[in-house]
Design a protein around this motif. Sequence first.
Motif, PDB file in Angstrom:
ATOM      1  N   THR A 282       0.837  -1.199   0.000  1.00 49.90           N
ATOM      2  CA  THR A 282       0.000   0.000   0.000  1.00 49.90           C
ATOM      3  C   THR A 282       0.871   1.248   0.000  1.00 49.90           C
ATOM      4  O   THR A 282       0.695   2.164  -0.814  1.00 49.90           O
ATOM      5  CB  THR A 282      -0.931   0.018   1.226  1.00 49.90           C
ATOM      6  OG1 THR A 282      -1.862  -1.059   1.137  1.00 49.90           O
ATOM      7  CG2 THR A 282      -1.699   1.335   1.302  1.00 49.90           C
ATOM      8  N   GLY A 283       1.813   1.310   0.940  1.00 49.06           N
ATOM      9  CA  GLY A 283       2.687   2.478   1.019  1.00 49.06           C
ATOM     10  C   GLY A 283       3.551   2.653  -0.209  1.00 49.06           C
ATOM     11  O   GLY A 283       3.747   3.779  -0.697  1.00 49.06           O
ATOM     12  N   THR A 311       1.731   9.192   7.101  1.00 47.78           N
ATOM     13  CA  THR A 311       3.056   9.813   7.024  1.00 47.78           C
ATOM     14  C   THR A 311       3.331  10.328   5.614  1.00 47.78           C
ATOM     15  O   THR A 311       3.796  11.462   5.426  1.00 47.78           O
ATOM     16  CB  THR A 311       4.138   8.802   7.435  1.00 47.78           C
ATOM     17  OG1 THR A 311       3.851   8.306   8.737  1.00 47.78           O
ATOM     18  CG2 THR A 311       5.515   9.440   7.416  1.00 47.78           C
ATOM     19  N   LEU A 312       3.045   9.492   4.614  1.00 48.68           N
ATOM     20  CA  LEU A 312       3.252   9.913   3.230  1.00 48.68           C
ATOM     21  C   LEU A 312       2.321  11.052   2.855  1.00 48.68           C
ATOM     22  O   LEU A 312       2.702  11.959   2.102  1.00 48.68           O
ATOM     23  CB  LEU A 312       3.036   8.723   2.295  1.00 48.68           C
ATOM     24  CG  LEU A 312       4.058   7.584   2.392  1.00 48.68           C
ATOM     25  CD1 LEU A 312       3.583   6.382   1.599  1.00 48.68           C
ATOM     26  CD2 LEU A 312       5.427   8.046   1.894  1.00 48.68           C
ATOM     27  N   GLY A 313       1.089  11.006   3.355  1.00 52.98           N
ATOM     28  CA  GLY A 313       0.141  12.078   3.068  1.00 52.98           C
ATOM     29  C   GLY A 313       0.645  13.422   3.571  1.00 52.98           C
ATOM     30  O   GLY A 313       0.544  14.442   2.873  1.00 52.98           O
ATOM     31  N   SER A 383      15.408  -4.887  -2.490  1.00 52.17           N
ATOM     32  CA  SER A 383      15.505  -4.775  -1.031  1.00 52.17           C
ATOM     33  C   SER A 383      16.011  -3.403  -0.609  1.00 52.17           C
ATOM     34  O   SER A 383      15.581  -2.836   0.402  1.00 52.17           O
ATOM     35  CB  SER A 383      16.407  -5.873  -0.466  1.00 52.17           C
ATOM     36  OG  SER A 383      17.699  -5.801  -1.043  1.00 52.17           O
ATOM     37  N   GLU A 384      16.932  -2.845  -1.381  1.00 52.77           N
ATOM     38  CA  GLU A 384      17.436  -1.509  -1.098  1.00 52.77           C
ATOM     39  C   GLU A 384      16.361  -0.458  -1.325  1.00 52.77           C
ATOM     40  O   GLU A 384      16.211   0.484  -0.534  1.00 52.77           O
ATOM     41  CB  GLU A 384      18.659  -1.218  -1.971  1.00 52.77           C
ATOM     42  CG  GLU A 384      19.168   0.219  -1.907  1.00 52.77           C
ATOM     43  CD  GLU A 384      19.713   0.619  -0.545  1.00 52.77           C
ATOM     44  OE1 GLU A 384      19.835   1.838  -0.294  1.00 52.77           O
ATOM     45  OE2 GLU A 384      20.002  -0.280   0.269  1.00 52.77           O
ATOM     46  N   HIS A 390      11.211   2.918   3.556  1.00 52.00           N
ATOM     47  CA  HIS A 390      10.898   2.962   4.988  1.00 52.00           C
ATOM     48  C   HIS A 390      11.616   4.100   5.703  1.00 52.00           C
ATOM     49  O   HIS A 390      11.137   4.574   6.743  1.00 52.00           O
ATOM     50  CB  HIS A 390      11.217   1.622   5.649  1.00 52.00           C
ATOM     51  CG  HIS A 390      10.177   0.575   5.384  1.00 52.00           C
ATOM     52  ND1 HIS A 390       8.870   0.695   5.807  1.00 52.00           N
ATOM     53  CD2 HIS A 390      10.240  -0.603   4.713  1.00 52.00           C
ATOM     54  CE1 HIS A 390       8.177  -0.366   5.431  1.00 52.00           C
ATOM     55  NE2 HIS A 390       8.984  -1.166   4.757  1.00 52.00           N
ATOM     56  N   GLU A 391      12.736   4.563   5.171  1.00 53.94           N
ATOM     57  CA  GLU A 391      13.385   5.741   5.748  1.00 53.94           C
ATOM     58  C   GLU A 391      12.472   6.952   5.654  1.00 53.94           C
ATOM     59  O   GLU A 391      12.486   7.832   6.533  1.00 53.94           O
ATOM     60  CB  GLU A 391      14.705   6.012   5.032  1.00 53.94           C
ATOM     61  CG  GLU A 391      15.779   4.967   5.298  1.00 53.94           C
ATOM     62  CD  GLU A 391      17.056   5.248   4.524  1.00 53.94           C
ATOM     63  OE1 GLU A 391      17.154   6.337   3.900  1.00 53.94           O
ATOM     64  OE2 GLU A 391      17.957   4.390   4.527  1.00 53.94           O
ATOM     65  N   LEU A 392      11.669   7.016   4.602  1.00 55.35           N
ATOM     66  CA  LEU A 392      10.729   8.114   4.420  1.00 55.35           C
ATOM     67  C   LEU A 392       9.418   7.871   5.153  1.00 55.35           C
ATOM     68  O   LEU A 392       8.907   8.747   5.861  1.00 55.35           O
ATOM     69  CB  LEU A 392      10.451   8.314   2.927  1.00 55.35           C
ATOM     70  CG  LEU A 392       9.297   9.263   2.555  1.00 55.35           C
ATOM     71  CD1 LEU A 392       9.627  10.683   3.005  1.00 55.35           C
ATOM     72  CD2 LEU A 392       9.033   9.214   1.052  1.00 55.35           C
TER      73      LEU A 392
END
Length: 493
Positions: A282-283, A311-313, A383-384, A390-392
């Motif tokens: 989803t993200g 968070t993304l929003g 994977s990177e 996920h850092e964002l």
Amino acid sequence: MTDPTGSLAPTRIVFGTDGWRARVADEFTFQNVRRCADGLARLVADRGDQAKGVVIAYDRRFASEHFARAAAEVVLAYDIPVAISESGVPTQMSSFEVVERSAAAGIVITASHNPWTDNGFKVKAPSGAAASADMLAGIERVLAENGTRAIERRPLADAEAAGLVEWYDPFPGYERFIRRTIDLDRLKEADVSVLVEPLYGVGASWIPRLLAGGRIRITEIHGERNPYFGGVNPEPIRPNVDEALARIAGGAFDLGLLLDGDADRAGAADEQGTFIHQLEVTGLLMYYLAEHRGLREPVVVSVNNTSTVGTLGRHYGIETHEVPVGFKFIGPRMIETGAMLGAEESGGFGFGMHLPERDGIYADLMLLDLFLREREAGRWPVSEAVARFHELAGPSFYRRIDVHFDRPSYDAVKQRILVGLREAPPAMLAGESIARTQVLSTNDGLKWFLADGSWLLVRASGTEPLVRVYTEATTPGLRDELVVTGEQLVRGR
């Protein structure tokens, strides 16, 4: 006491979050399928939309094609033309055909990711979205009274001779349709190796066909029809996809793309065979639309979906909406808000530029495009790219379990959970204080939040004797503790 006449009370048919599903030859019978078709046909006739016709499709489950024909004969008895798929097709192809034909509605014979013993009856609205709650309520009103009367039928051969039946193959039109929003030729020329796992379902061959003729290397497994689904539920999650993950972990593939039994749900894996869970997907899809395609339209998610959407929003200035579980809630809200993405916890994704209904094939193609664009930006292997995401967006460690009960005791279980836990909620979860409690608007569950944003949700099924426990946490350890706590709450321990 056994009824000496052999008569039985008609099955009470209730549509859940995504249609009606039941065990074949128990409740899912030809007569009950005819009753469902009768309810839909009556709704279409009452609206005066007979001339628009009804689209009918089916999956690869046991006898699905025969159930589809039984439904068609009932619709035809109302003088409503039908278009029937030539073979088993992904569920979203019915949505596509409903939109393309401006049809009054669609019927799909499928039980999606349910066990192989089941089959089901889905309804599509004129928009191509899952039928709204109001539309399903209209069908259920007919079902409440048609269980004790004969259902009118018109033989398929007779109707076909009268020009009321059309057999369709959706592939050519669907390929043209998705080319408006996805550059298939660009994907075809990518120098990557992809494993596709359709879990024996109707999604088999679609991605290889759409990406044929270029440099990309597609390997598909479990593409043959197998109504037993190899003994697993055809849902693209672990452990059902562990064989595919093991193949990828062998080192021959850059990523994996996964589909469920009717191909309306999507999944993915990285080059190490690590499963990318559906909340992460989803993200990732929201990130793709915002970061790589520059879109800022709203996003609609179910209440059991990821907190990373919020968070993304906030990061991209995108409005987000939370709705109850089920695409019958997500699809209408997508249309209402002009959303670019609608996403449910179980891996179903709809897109505003495509269809307001789930499409696992389209979602998988978008994931492929995302990872190729991430490679161009220097974030590779997959994977990177996921780690940088996920850092964002923040961490997301997710798990769902189903807690089963005997049907006779289930009503008492629901009362204890939905009333007891609301009136006497826990003070802590996994040793952490509860920061906020949310009662689901559908009154079928509760959701508790911790201070760090981790959450636990318990939700009672309206169609099966089970309670689902969902959690998303900031660490794997907290996730596992929350699942254990949730199961204890559900079982009253």
